[in-house]
Design a protein around this motif. Sequence first.
Motif, PDB file in Angstrom:
ATOM      1  N   ARG A 255       0.824  -1.213   0.000  1.00 41.72           N
ATOM      2  CA  ARG A 255       0.000   0.000   0.000  1.00 41.72           C
ATOM      3  C   ARG A 255       0.856   1.261   0.000  1.00 41.72           C
ATOM      4  O   ARG A 255       0.651   2.173  -0.792  1.00 41.72           O
ATOM      5  CB  ARG A 255      -0.901   0.026   1.247  1.00 41.72           C
ATOM      6  CG  ARG A 255      -2.070  -0.910   1.197  1.00 41.72           C
ATOM      7  CD  ARG A 255      -2.972  -0.699   2.396  1.00 41.72           C
ATOM      8  NE  ARG A 255      -2.353  -1.122   3.637  1.00 41.72           N
ATOM      9  CZ  ARG A 255      -2.529  -2.324   4.195  1.00 41.72           C
ATOM     10  NH1 ARG A 255      -3.309  -3.213   3.619  1.00 41.72           N
ATOM     11  NH2 ARG A 255      -1.949  -2.623   5.333  1.00 41.72           N
ATOM     12  N   GLU A 256       1.817   1.323   0.888  1.00 40.76           N
ATOM     13  CA  GLU A 256       2.597   2.550   1.087  1.00 40.76           C
ATOM     14  C   GLU A 256       3.580   2.816  -0.043  1.00 40.76           C
ATOM     15  O   GLU A 256       3.784   3.947  -0.445  1.00 40.76           O
ATOM     16  CB  GLU A 256       3.354   2.471   2.418  1.00 40.76           C
ATOM     17  CG  GLU A 256       4.157   3.697   2.737  1.00 40.76           C
ATOM     18  CD  GLU A 256       3.311   4.948   2.906  1.00 40.76           C
ATOM     19  OE1 GLU A 256       3.783   6.024   2.492  1.00 40.76           O
ATOM     20  OE2 GLU A 256       2.187   4.865   3.432  1.00 40.76           O
ATOM     21  N   LEU A 257       4.191   1.768  -0.568  1.00 34.15           N
ATOM     22  CA  LEU A 257       5.233   1.943  -1.583  1.00 34.15           C
ATOM     23  C   LEU A 257       4.704   1.688  -2.992  1.00 34.15           C
ATOM     24  O   LEU A 257       5.471   1.449  -3.917  1.00 34.15           O
ATOM     25  CB  LEU A 257       6.421   1.027  -1.270  1.00 34.15           C
ATOM     26  CG  LEU A 257       7.013   1.233   0.126  1.00 34.15           C
ATOM     27  CD1 LEU A 257       8.128   0.237   0.402  1.00 34.15           C
ATOM     28  CD2 LEU A 257       7.493   2.656   0.330  1.00 34.15           C
ATOM     29  N   PHE A 258       3.396   1.773  -3.142  1.00 34.15           N
ATOM     30  CA  PHE A 258       2.735   1.586  -4.429  1.00 34.15           C
ATOM     31  C   PHE A 258       3.373   2.492  -5.482  1.00 34.15           C
ATOM     32  O   PHE A 258       3.565   3.674  -5.264  1.00 34.15           O
ATOM     33  CB  PHE A 258       1.248   1.917  -4.247  1.00 34.15           C
ATOM     34  CG  PHE A 258       0.433   1.886  -5.494  1.00 34.15           C
ATOM     35  CD1 PHE A 258       0.220   0.695  -6.152  1.00 34.15           C
ATOM     36  CD2 PHE A 258      -0.121   3.043  -6.005  1.00 34.15           C
ATOM     37  CE1 PHE A 258      -0.553   0.658  -7.301  1.00 34.15           C
ATOM     38  CE2 PHE A 258      -0.896   3.023  -7.144  1.00 34.15           C
ATOM     39  CZ  PHE A 258      -1.104   1.821  -7.796  1.00 34.15           C
ATOM     40  N   GLN A 259       3.750   1.914  -6.599  1.00 34.38           N
ATOM     41  CA  GLN A 259       4.356   2.603  -7.747  1.00 34.38           C
ATOM     42  C   GLN A 259       5.755   3.149  -7.477  1.00 34.38           C
ATOM     43  O   GLN A 259       6.222   4.017  -8.199  1.00 34.38           O
ATOM     44  CB  GLN A 259       3.462   3.746  -8.241  1.00 34.38           C
ATOM     45  CG  GLN A 259       2.231   3.290  -8.945  1.00 34.38           C
ATOM     46  CD  GLN A 259       1.510   4.431  -9.631  1.00 34.38           C
ATOM     47  OE1 GLN A 259       1.558   5.566  -9.183  1.00 34.38           O
ATOM     48  NE2 GLN A 259       0.839   4.140 -10.711  1.00 34.38           N
TER      49      GLN A 259
END
Length: 177
Positions: free
Chosen positions: A106-110
């Motif tokens: 979730r946090e490091l998405f993309q």
Amino acid sequence: MTDGDVRRAVWSWNTNDKGVEEFGSGKFGAYGLGGNSAYGTNYLINAPEMYLNQAEGYLRSSSADITNAQNALLVVAKRNPAITSVADLPSDKDGLMSFIQEERARELFQEGHRLYDLRRWDVSANLAQDNVSYPEIDWAITGFKISDCVYPIPADEINAGFGVTQNEGWQTTFPKK
């Protein structure tokens, strides 16, 4: 991801010319503003990643320090308004590790960390979106274990005379549709 999670604001869904809803942009959607990458948030290292790394490190230590792992994880997990204290986080090692893995997604998405995370954790993933239609995604390849994939060693390296040999069976490790 819950509706109240602040990270949800970076996602957008568009309807294409065929009337199919598809993923529009995420963290780096701002590049469309004249193509200037200065509008994006492409950090190499950021604070949430460091807290997530710290939490994982505490769990992987010989004593599996659950308390410190929860405290490090809480800094990032509080972006979900349903999580307000360590009491809202899993209290066992396996549950906490699973939560950290989900939180990194979730946090490091993309941000380009996912491949390395999946390889490090030796877990399976779904690959190659054939048809993206919100909220369902049709995956072309399911259950692929990225840590099993090996690439061929270039012929120049093998022929250099330093005893390097080819990765046997490398052709069979690539994902197949």
